[in-house]
Design a protein around this motif. Structure first.
Motif, short mmCIF file in Angstrom:
data_model
loop_
_atom_site.label_atom_id
_atom_site.label_comp_id
_atom_site.label_asym_id
_atom_site.label_seq_id
_atom_site.Cartn_x
_atom_site.Cartn_y
_atom_site.Cartn_z
N LEU A 1 0.82 -10.67 -2.53
CA LEU A 1 0.25 -10.76 -1.19
C LEU A 1 0.57 -9.49 -0.38
O LEU A 1 -0.30 -8.92 0.26
CB LEU A 1 0.76 -12.00 -0.45
CG LEU A 1 0.39 -13.36 -1.07
CD1 LEU A 1 0.96 -14.50 -0.24
CD2 LEU A 1 -1.11 -13.52 -1.22
N GLU A 2 1.84 -9.09 -0.42
CA GLU A 2 2.24 -7.90 0.33
C GLU A 2 1.49 -6.65 -0.14
O GLU A 2 1.08 -5.82 0.68
CB GLU A 2 3.76 -7.69 0.20
CG GLU A 2 4.56 -8.70 0.99
CD GLU A 2 6.05 -8.66 0.69
OE1 GLU A 2 6.46 -8.01 -0.30
OE2 GLU A 2 6.81 -9.29 1.47
N ALA A 3 1.29 -6.52 -1.45
CA ALA A 3 0.57 -5.36 -1.99
C ALA A 3 -0.87 -5.32 -1.50
O ALA A 3 -1.46 -4.25 -1.37
CB ALA A 3 0.60 -5.38 -3.52
N ALA A 4 -1.43 -6.49 -1.20
CA ALA A 4 -2.80 -6.57 -0.69
C ALA A 4 -2.86 -6.51 0.84
O ALA A 4 -3.93 -6.58 1.42
CB ALA A 4 -3.45 -7.86 -1.18
N GLY A 5 -1.69 -6.40 1.47
CA GLY A 5 -1.66 -6.32 2.93
C GLY A 5 -1.70 -7.68 3.62
O GLY A 5 -2.03 -7.77 4.80
#
Length: 143
Positions: free
Chosen positions: A20-24
């Protein structure tokens, strides 16, 4: 055994959080819970209503509105692919790369068309444009 299971769940949650974090996307508890259901099954096709039924057993089960909002956010960030079917049902796909689909009208099932069956489609875009995607849905029903 219970400690090992807890450790596995924490590892899965960590993977979901990083995805999720990698996708913003901010990894809230509900998004991680939904991410576990959505991404824990490999590549598959589903509707918001299917996720709603699947999450009824989660301790803090999300509302259908929360599920729709989360799916829209995941799709906007490229984590999911939206597939609009003609009967106004919106499907989601965890496989986001280019591929085509079969839609069984009699059972309302969506499945991938095997890559080896795919035709080559070479369509030039209009001047100043680029092709973002080519969506093909082959509607089938029992003969």
């Amino acid at each position: 055994m219970e400690v090992r299971l807890k450790t596995q769940e924490q590892a899965i949650d960590g993977l979901i959080r990083r995805k999720l974090e990698a996708a913003g996307v901010r990894p809230t508890r509900q998004r991680v819970d939904l991410g576990r259901v959505i991404f824990g099954a490999g590549d598959w096709h589903f509707t918001a209503e299917m996720i709603y039924q699947e999450t009824r057993t989660i301790r803090f089960a999300p509302t259908l509105g929360t599920i729709y909002n989360t799916l829209n956010e995941f799709a906007r960030c490229g984590l999911l692919r939206e597939i609009a079917i003609y009967d106004a049902k919106l499907w989601y796909d965890t496989k986001t790369g280019p591929h085509f689909h079969f839609y069984r009208e009699d059972t309302e099932e969506l499945s991938d068309i095997p890559d080896e069956w795919l035709p080559t489609i070479d369509i030039p875009p209009p001047d100043g444009m680029r092709i973002a995607a080519i969506d093909v849905i082959v509607r089938v029903k029992k003969a």
